[in-house]
Motif scaffolding. Sequence first.
Motif, PDB file in Angstrom:
ATOM      1  N   PRO A 168       1.449  61.932  36.824  1.00 43.31           N
ATOM      2  CA  PRO A 168       0.261  62.660  37.280  1.00 43.31           C
ATOM      3  C   PRO A 168      -0.088  62.324  38.731  1.00 43.31           C
ATOM      4  O   PRO A 168       0.213  61.244  39.231  1.00 43.31           O
ATOM      5  CB  PRO A 168      -0.830  62.178  36.319  1.00 43.31           C
ATOM      6  N   GLY A 169      -0.697  63.293  39.365  1.00 38.94           N
ATOM      7  CA  GLY A 169      -1.172  63.094  40.726  1.00 38.94           C
ATOM      8  C   GLY A 169      -0.344  63.778  41.782  1.00 38.94           C
ATOM      9  O   GLY A 169      -0.833  64.021  42.897  1.00 38.94           O
ATOM     10  N   LEU A 190       0.498  58.087  46.760  1.00 41.81           N
ATOM     11  CA  LEU A 190       1.088  57.496  45.562  1.00 41.81           C
ATOM     12  C   LEU A 190       2.458  56.873  45.784  1.00 41.81           C
ATOM     13  O   LEU A 190       2.909  56.086  44.960  1.00 41.81           O
ATOM     14  CB  LEU A 190       1.206  58.561  44.457  1.00 41.81           C
ATOM     15  N   GLY A 191       3.126  57.261  46.868  1.00 41.23           N
ATOM     16  CA  GLY A 191       4.490  56.806  47.049  1.00 41.23           C
ATOM     17  C   GLY A 191       5.472  57.700  46.323  1.00 41.23           C
ATOM     18  O   GLY A 191       5.125  58.760  45.806  1.00 41.23           O
ATOM     19  N   VAL A 192       6.700  57.265  46.278  1.00 43.84           N
ATOM     20  CA  VAL A 192       7.794  58.063  45.730  1.00 43.84           C
ATOM     21  C   VAL A 192       7.958  57.769  44.246  1.00 43.84           C
ATOM     22  O   VAL A 192       8.037  56.608  43.844  1.00 43.84           O
ATOM     23  CB  VAL A 192       9.100  57.768  46.483  1.00 43.84           C
ATOM     24  N   GLY A 210       9.048  53.321  55.446  1.00 40.66           N
ATOM     25  CA  GLY A 210       7.825  52.820  54.836  1.00 40.66           C
ATOM     26  C   GLY A 210       6.587  53.414  55.456  1.00 40.66           C
ATOM     27  O   GLY A 210       5.529  52.795  55.461  1.00 40.66           O
ATOM     28  N   GLU A 211       6.703  54.647  55.994  1.00 34.58           N
ATOM     29  CA  GLU A 211       5.572  55.260  56.673  1.00 34.58           C
ATOM     30  C   GLU A 211       4.508  55.703  55.679  1.00 34.58           C
ATOM     31  O   GLU A 211       4.796  56.050  54.552  1.00 34.58           O
ATOM     32  CB  GLU A 211       6.037  56.468  57.489  1.00 34.58           C
ATOM     33  N   GLY A 212       3.270  55.691  56.158  1.00 33.92           N
ATOM     34  CA  GLY A 212       2.190  56.214  55.359  1.00 33.92           C
ATOM     35  C   GLY A 212       1.922  55.422  54.100  1.00 33.92           C
ATOM     36  O   GLY A 212       1.340  55.935  53.148  1.00 33.92           O
ATOM     37  N   GLY A 213       2.340  54.177  54.062  1.00 34.06           N
ATOM     38  CA  GLY A 213       2.092  53.373  52.875  1.00 34.06           C
ATOM     39  C   GLY A 213       3.009  53.695  51.721  1.00 34.06           C
ATOM     40  O   GLY A 213       2.773  53.271  50.598  1.00 34.06           O
ATOM     41  N   LEU A 214       4.095  54.457  51.974  1.00 26.32           N
ATOM     42  CA  LEU A 214       5.007  54.775  50.891  1.00 26.32           C
ATOM     43  C   LEU A 214       5.766  53.534  50.452  1.00 26.32           C
ATOM     44  O   LEU A 214       6.066  52.654  51.245  1.00 26.32           O
ATOM     45  CB  LEU A 214       6.004  55.848  51.345  1.00 26.32           C
ATOM     46  N   TRP A 215       6.127  53.531  49.162  1.00 27.02           N
ATOM     47  CA  TRP A 215       6.933  52.427  48.661  1.00 27.02           C
ATOM     48  C   TRP A 215       8.319  52.511  49.267  1.00 27.02           C
ATOM     49  O   TRP A 215       8.920  53.550  49.335  1.00 27.02           O
ATOM     50  CB  TRP A 215       7.061  52.553  47.148  1.00 27.02           C
ATOM     51  N   PRO A 216       8.887  51.385  49.687  1.00 24.30           N
ATOM     52  CA  PRO A 216      10.288  51.400  50.134  1.00 24.30           C
ATOM     53  C   PRO A 216      11.221  51.617  48.960  1.00 24.30           C
ATOM     54  O   PRO A 216      10.840  51.438  47.816  1.00 24.30           O
ATOM     55  CB  PRO A 216      10.477  50.010  50.753  1.00 24.30           C
ATOM     56  N   VAL A 217      12.455  52.017  49.271  1.00 22.83           N
ATOM     57  CA  VAL A 217      13.435  52.255  48.207  1.00 22.83           C
ATOM     58  C   VAL A 217      13.661  50.974  47.409  1.00 22.83           C
ATOM     59  O   VAL A 217      13.717  50.978  46.184  1.00 22.83           O
ATOM     60  CB  VAL A 217      14.759  52.747  48.807  1.00 22.83           C
TER      61      VAL A 217
END
Length: 222
Positions: A168-169, A190-192, A210-217
């Motif tokens: 969700p989201g 939310l990240g990936v 890791g831009e925008g607070g996304l989770w790294p792989v």
Amino acid sequence: MSSLTPAVTPDWAYEREHWRRGYFRVAGVDEAGRGAWAGPVTVAAVILPGLTTEYPFRDSKQLSAAQRETFAAEVRRVALAWAVEHAWPDEIDRLNILGATHAAALRALARLDPPPQALVTDYLKLRTTLPLSAPPKADALSYSVAAASLLAKTERDAVMCGLDLQHPGYGFAAHKGYGAPAHRAALQELGVSPVHRRSFAPIRRLTERGEGGLWPVNPPEG
């Protein structure tokens, strides 16, 4: 039919070329979701009873959701054989999107019973020993490919609605995994998710940097 009905009406021109050579079980093949950032690419294969029959089937992109569902049910009812296969993000990331689409198409064709004798695809140039016609925009021109487009689109939409409940989201039910502004905003927040295609450039760039607070792989341990 509603005002969404396209002006172009499919016919049997491409199938007829195969019929003239004695290949009467002609499968139409089409896909949905190749350009999406998340979820599977979905491929359908359909063999219709042909010859002189006309059908209301049209390119799924030119129809409303309600029309697609109605016509997809009719495809399943009248088809001599039909099958739908998905290539999920792990396969897409491993093979690339074209390779995964081809793999799913070949799986769908292998499931057809009776088997096809020839193929018409929407510019999908499969490696096959079967006689193949692969014109562009075949989903708007061929009854068989239009039928396949209806199954691929409705089946994939249903999958994306299911993924919306599991994750969700992100808004998968609304944008079906494509790069809509709402999808971009959800990725920032939310990240990936596990169903995103990490090999696709917009997702890959964000996860690698890791831009925008996304989770790294591969999040660092500790």
